[in-house]
Scaffold this motif. Structure first.
Motif, PDB file in Angstrom:
ATOM      1  N   GLY A 243       0.800  -1.224   0.000  1.00  0.00           N
ATOM      2  CA  GLY A 243       0.000   0.000   0.000  1.00  0.00           C
ATOM      3  C   GLY A 243       0.833   1.274   0.000  1.00  0.00           C
ATOM      4  O   GLY A 243       0.303   2.364  -0.214  1.00  0.00           O
ATOM      5  N   LYS A 244       2.139   1.148   0.213  1.00  0.00           N
ATOM      6  CA  LYS A 244       3.021   2.315   0.192  1.00  0.00           C
ATOM      7  C   LYS A 244       3.499   2.651  -1.213  1.00  0.00           C
ATOM      8  O   LYS A 244       4.331   3.548  -1.386  1.00  0.00           O
ATOM      9  N   ILE A 245       2.981   1.958  -2.218  1.00  0.00           N
ATOM     10  CA  ILE A 245       3.474   2.137  -3.579  1.00  0.00           C
ATOM     11  C   ILE A 245       3.270   3.569  -4.084  1.00  0.00           C
ATOM     12  O   ILE A 245       4.021   4.042  -4.934  1.00  0.00           O
ATOM     13  N   GLY A 246       2.282   4.267  -3.540  1.00  0.00           N
ATOM     14  CA  GLY A 246       2.037   5.638  -3.977  1.00  0.00           C
ATOM     15  C   GLY A 246       2.756   6.690  -3.147  1.00  0.00           C
ATOM     16  O   GLY A 246       2.599   7.886  -3.405  1.00  0.00           O
ATOM     17  N   PHE A 247       3.578   6.274  -2.181  1.00  0.00           N
ATOM     18  CA  PHE A 247       4.274   7.239  -1.330  1.00  0.00           C
ATOM     19  C   PHE A 247       5.368   7.959  -2.121  1.00  0.00           C
ATOM     20  O   PHE A 247       6.003   7.387  -3.009  1.00  0.00           O
ATOM     21  N   THR A 248       5.614   9.194  -1.782  1.00  0.00           N
ATOM     22  CA  THR A 248       6.757   9.907  -2.346  1.00  0.00           C
ATOM     23  C   THR A 248       8.046   9.358  -1.739  1.00  0.00           C
ATOM     24  O   THR A 248       8.037   8.740  -0.665  1.00  0.00           O
ATOM     25  N   ASP A 249       9.168   9.602  -2.406  1.00  0.00           N
ATOM     26  CA  ASP A 249      10.452   9.143  -1.881  1.00  0.00           C
ATOM     27  C   ASP A 249      10.736   9.753  -0.513  1.00  0.00           C
ATOM     28  O   ASP A 249      11.271   9.093   0.384  1.00  0.00           O
ATOM     29  N   SER A 250      10.385  11.030  -0.342  1.00  0.00           N
ATOM     30  CA  SER A 250      10.656  11.692   0.938  1.00  0.00           C
ATOM     31  C   SER A 250       9.841  11.079   2.067  1.00  0.00           C
ATOM     32  O   SER A 250      10.337  10.912   3.183  1.00  0.00           O
ATOM     33  N   LEU A 251       8.581  10.697   1.797  1.00  0.00           N
ATOM     34  CA  LEU A 251       7.755  10.081   2.832  1.00  0.00           C
ATOM     35  C   LEU A 251       8.263   8.686   3.164  1.00  0.00           C
ATOM     36  O   LEU A 251       8.298   8.280   4.331  1.00  0.00           O
ATOM     37  N   LEU A 252       8.682   7.926   2.139  1.00  0.00           N
ATOM     38  CA  LEU A 252       9.225   6.594   2.380  1.00  0.00           C
ATOM     39  C   LEU A 252      10.476   6.652   3.252  1.00  0.00           C
ATOM     40  O   LEU A 252      10.711   5.765   4.070  1.00  0.00           O
ATOM     41  N   ALA A 253      11.288   7.672   3.057  1.00  0.00           N
ATOM     42  CA  ALA A 253      12.562   7.773   3.775  1.00  0.00           C
ATOM     43  C   ALA A 253      12.413   8.316   5.189  1.00  0.00           C
ATOM     44  O   ALA A 253      13.345   8.256   5.984  1.00  0.00           O
ATOM     45  N   ARG A 254      11.233   8.836   5.536  1.00  0.00           N
ATOM     46  CA  ARG A 254      11.050   9.498   6.832  1.00  0.00           C
ATOM     47  C   ARG A 254      10.580   8.491   7.886  1.00  0.00           C
ATOM     48  O   ARG A 254       9.602   7.769   7.664  1.00  0.00           O
ATOM     49  N   PRO A 255      11.248   8.390   9.029  1.00  0.00           N
ATOM     50  CA  PRO A 255      10.771   7.506  10.103  1.00  0.00           C
ATOM     51  C   PRO A 255       9.380   7.922  10.560  1.00  0.00           C
ATOM     52  O   PRO A 255       9.022   9.108  10.529  1.00  0.00           O
ATOM     53  N   VAL A 256       8.589   6.981  11.029  1.00  0.00           N
ATOM     54  CA  VAL A 256       7.223   7.265  11.462  1.00  0.00           C
ATOM     55  C   VAL A 256       7.214   8.266  12.608  1.00  0.00           C
ATOM     56  O   VAL A 256       6.322   9.121  12.702  1.00  0.00           O
ATOM     57  N   SER A 257       8.230   8.204  13.471  1.00  0.00           N
ATOM     58  CA  SER A 257       8.266   9.114  14.619  1.00  0.00           C
ATOM     59  C   SER A 257       8.382  10.577  14.212  1.00  0.00           C
ATOM     60  O   SER A 257       8.069  11.477  15.001  1.00  0.00           O
ATOM     61  N   ARG A 258       8.825  10.856  12.979  1.00  0.00           N
ATOM     62  CA  ARG A 258       8.970  12.231  12.511  1.00  0.00           C
ATOM     63  C   ARG A 258       7.782  12.690  11.673  1.00  0.00           C
ATOM     64  O   ARG A 258       7.768  13.817  11.180  1.00  0.00           O
ATOM     65  N   MET A 259       6.774  11.839  11.485  1.00  0.00           N
ATOM     66  CA  MET A 259       5.602  12.217  10.695  1.00  0.00           C
ATOM     67  C   MET A 259       4.568  12.907  11.568  1.00  0.00           C
ATOM     68  O   MET A 259       4.415  12.600  12.746  1.00  0.00           O
ATOM     69  N   SER A 260       3.853  13.826  10.949  1.00  0.00           N
ATOM     70  CA  SER A 260       2.767  14.503  11.655  1.00  0.00           C
ATOM     71  C   SER A 260       1.779  15.045  10.635  1.00  0.00           C
ATOM     72  O   SER A 260       2.059  15.087   9.433  1.00  0.00           O
ATOM     73  N   GLY A 261       0.622  15.467  11.125  1.00  0.00           N
ATOM     74  CA  GLY A 261      -0.358  16.112  10.259  1.00  0.00           C
ATOM     75  C   GLY A 261      -0.786  15.248   9.089  1.00  0.00           C
ATOM     76  O   GLY A 261      -1.086  14.058   9.235  1.00  0.00           O
ATOM     77  N   GLU A 262      -0.832  15.877   7.904  1.00  0.00           N
ATOM     78  CA  GLU A 262      -1.329  15.207   6.709  1.00  0.00           C
ATOM     79  C   GLU A 262      -0.476  13.995   6.341  1.00  0.00           C
ATOM     80  O   GLU A 262      -1.004  12.992   5.852  1.00  0.00           O
ATOM     81  N   ASP A 263       0.848  14.093   6.538  1.00  0.00           N
ATOM     82  CA  ASP A 263       1.711  12.965   6.203  1.00  0.00           C
ATOM     83  C   ASP A 263       1.343  11.732   7.021  1.00  0.00           C
ATOM     84  O   ASP A 263       1.284  10.616   6.488  1.00  0.00           O
ATOM     85  N   LEU A 264       1.077  11.909   8.300  1.00  0.00           N
ATOM     86  CA  LEU A 264       0.735  10.770   9.146  1.00  0.00           C
ATOM     87  C   LEU A 264      -0.622  10.196   8.764  1.00  0.00           C
ATOM     88  O   LEU A 264      -0.804   8.971   8.741  1.00  0.00           O
ATOM     89  N   VAL A 265      -1.576  11.062   8.443  1.00  0.00           N
ATOM     90  CA  VAL A 265      -2.896  10.594   8.000  1.00  0.00           C
ATOM     91  C   VAL A 265      -2.754   9.786   6.719  1.00  0.00           C
ATOM     92  O   VAL A 265      -3.345   8.698   6.571  1.00  0.00           O
ATOM     93  N   PHE A 266      -1.950  10.294   5.773  1.00  0.00           N
ATOM     94  CA  PHE A 266      -1.742   9.592   4.512  1.00  0.00           C
ATOM     95  C   PHE A 266      -1.022   8.264   4.742  1.00  0.00           C
ATOM     96  O   PHE A 266      -1.383   7.234   4.156  1.00  0.00           O
ATOM     97  N   TYR A 267      -0.014   8.262   5.628  1.00  0.00           N
ATOM     98  CA  TYR A 267       0.734   7.046   5.933  1.00  0.00           C
ATOM     99  C   TYR A 267      -0.187   5.959   6.471  1.00  0.00           C
ATOM    100  O   TYR A 267      -0.074   4.787   6.101  1.00  0.00           O
ATOM    101  N   ARG A 268      -1.114   6.331   7.331  1.00  0.00           N
ATOM    102  CA  ARG A 268      -1.960   5.337   7.991  1.00  0.00           C
ATOM    103  C   ARG A 268      -3.011   4.727   7.068  1.00  0.00           C
ATOM    104  O   ARG A 268      -3.725   3.820   7.469  1.00  0.00           O
ATOM    105  N   LYS A 269      -3.082   5.210   5.846  1.00  0.00           N
ATOM    106  CA  LYS A 269      -4.013   4.612   4.885  1.00  0.00           C
ATOM    107  C   LYS A 269      -3.397   3.419   4.153  1.00  0.00           C
ATOM    108  O   LYS A 269      -4.095   2.709   3.437  1.00  0.00           O
ATOM    109  N   HIS A 270      -2.083   3.195   4.300  1.00  0.00           N
ATOM    110  CA  HIS A 270      -1.438   2.213   3.424  1.00  0.00           C
ATOM    111  C   HIS A 270      -1.889   0.773   3.695  1.00  0.00           C
ATOM    112  O   HIS A 270      -1.922  -0.044   2.774  1.00  0.00           O
ATOM    113  N   ALA A 271      -2.268   0.461   4.950  1.00  0.00           N
ATOM    114  CA  ALA A 271      -2.723  -0.912   5.239  1.00  0.00           C
ATOM    115  C   ALA A 271      -4.031  -1.215   4.509  1.00  0.00           C
ATOM    116  O   ALA A 271      -4.182  -2.277   3.881  1.00  0.00           O
TER     117      ALA A 271
END
Length: 443
Positions: A243-271
């Motif tokens: 489900g991460k196939i649509g992630f940008t390179d920058s989002l893929l490279a960022r640890p989850v602990s550094r995500m917030s806001g829209e990025d975290l919401v988008f990340y949590r949709k991958h499952a």
């Protein structure tokens, strides 16, 4: 437009469909070297017209085309000419359309633009080999059924005839079993190909899915999960990040602990996104449910459905532990990479909250009992093959066609077929087999 090999020769026919003449020209130049008969069309409509009047073995279609895109075109090809192999040309920006095309057109593979010439030729060859195996499997199955009916009509006194016919059926069944095993291997290869889509982006994710799959399968076996469910867990672990196939390179490279806001919401949709992509495949329905739930927490604070305790599928609870154990060590959850001991300590600290406590205990016990695997190999001639030997490398023909994949365990039937092939094709290259580490030799 059509190009063909010499008259009278049995020719494999390809149809290339793209609205850009330069792409068609490049594909035609590349593929005609292999002796294929080639048709080209600059639209899906023109491609369908060619299919209506010409037999075609394989279609390569671009995704983005006016009037009729690749998904609609390949869906019609599947419905009207189901035995024609289907490949899709697409780019990273076409993720949603690509998944739609895979689901609707049941394509065999998709090829990312820009393509590598050697890879594209091998993909075409592999697709045609898969088609040949499927047709041969169907032919042999029909032949086996016909001969079984013939056996029913034989006179009981014709014992010699029955013996001869039985021997023929045994040989046919051997080939059927080999063909079925190769189809299963192709299915697993396809799953690994999907896994590689994300890991091609490198970074901390390289090899992550394979490591998680290995740990999850070991843990499932350790706690007594039945073999069928072990397989579903293994497939789900290989595909848990699809489900991460649509992630940008920058989002893929960022640890989850550094995500917030829209990025975290988008990340949590991958499952949920990954599960939806897998659900249309009957063989992966159970794996899809596990993929959807692998970020649920035992205390009910996970996502996407907020499941709690044993309402979370067992496979998802297992993968959650294996996934976080590997991610903690590779900087995917936090900026600092942890040692294996630190990762284990964090799992224990979260037992009963984030993770199933009993599974955490079993995982720690399993890690303590694992031996470091040592894979040694040695070359063996075809004549010296023995039952129980395990291939350490893929066995391929002179033309590069995969005959048996690595890790196959040889039995009497496989050895006989390998030796027959070697004599028939004068194939003298050695076969590489695994040898056990010294500790196993002493047992």
């Amino acid at each position: 437009m059509n190009e063909s090999t010499e008259a009278g020769a049995t020719t494999i026919t390809l149809l290339l469909v793209d609205d850009e003449p330069s792409i068609l020209s490049a594909l035609r130049r590349l593929l005609r070297k292999s002796g294929y008969a080639i048709h080209t069309a600059e639209s899906g409509k023109a491609g369908l017209e060619i299919l209506e009047r010409e037999p075609v073995d394989l279609v390569i279609s671009d995704m983005r085309m006016p009037e009729m895109d690749g998904a609609r075109f390949l869906e019609q090809v599947r419905a009207r000419w189901p035995n024609t192999m289907r490949l899709l040309l697409t780019g990273y920006s076409d993720v949603t359309s690509t998944i739609d095309a895979i689901n609707r057109g049941e394509i065999y593979r998709y090829i990312a633009k820009p393509w590598n010439d050697d890879d594209l030729v091998l993909i075409v060859r592999d697709a045609l080999e898969r088609q040949r195996l499927t047709r041969e499997n169907a032919r042999l199955l029909a032949l086996s059924q016909a001969q079984n009916e013939e056996l029913k009509d034989l006179n009981a006194n014709l014992e010699e005839k029955v013996r001869l016919r039985t021997a023929e059926i045994v040989q046919i069944n051997d080939f059927l079993n080999l063909a079925n095993e190769r189809l299963k291997q192709n299915f697993l290869t396809s799953i690994k190909m999907f896994t590689g889509l994300i890991e091609l982006r490198a970074g901390a994710m390289a090899g992550h899915s394979r490591r998680v799959a290995d740990l999850a399968r070991r843990l499932a076996k350790h706690v007594g999960v039945d073999p069928r469910e072990q397989q579903d867990i293994f497939f789900a672990a290989l595909l848990h990040d699809i489900g991460k196939i649509g992630f940008t390179d920058s989002l893929l490279a960022r640890p989850v602990s550094r995500m917030s806001g829209e990025d975290l919401v988008f990340y949590r949709k991958h499952a949920a996104t990954g599960a939806a992509a897998l659900m249309p495949l009957d063989e992966l329905k159970q794996a899809a449910q596990i993929v959807r739930a692998h970020h649920e927490r035992f205390d009910g604070q996970g996502y996407p459905d907020g499941l709690e305790g044993e309402r979370i599928p067992l496979g998802a609870r297992i993968i959650s532990i294996a996934n976080d154990y590997d991610s903690l060590q590779n900087g995917m959850l936090a900026e600092r990479r942890m040692s294996p001991e630190e990762a284990q300590a964090l799992l224990v600290q979260s037992r009963g909250k984030r993770y199933d406590a009993q599974l955490v205990d079993a995982f720690i016990e399993m890690l303590g009992g694992l031996k470091k695997e040592i894979v040694l190999e040695k070359p063996v001639s075809h004549a010296d093959l023995k039952v129980g030997m395990v291939l350490s490398r893929d066995l391929v023909s002179r033309e590069g066609v995969l005959l048996l994949s690595s890790d196959y365990i040889l039995d009497t039937s496989l050895i006989r077929q390998i030796q027959d092939y070697a004599r028939r094709e004068n194939h003298t290259a050695p076969i590489y087999i695994r040898t056990p580490p010294p500790e196993e030799n002493k047992q």
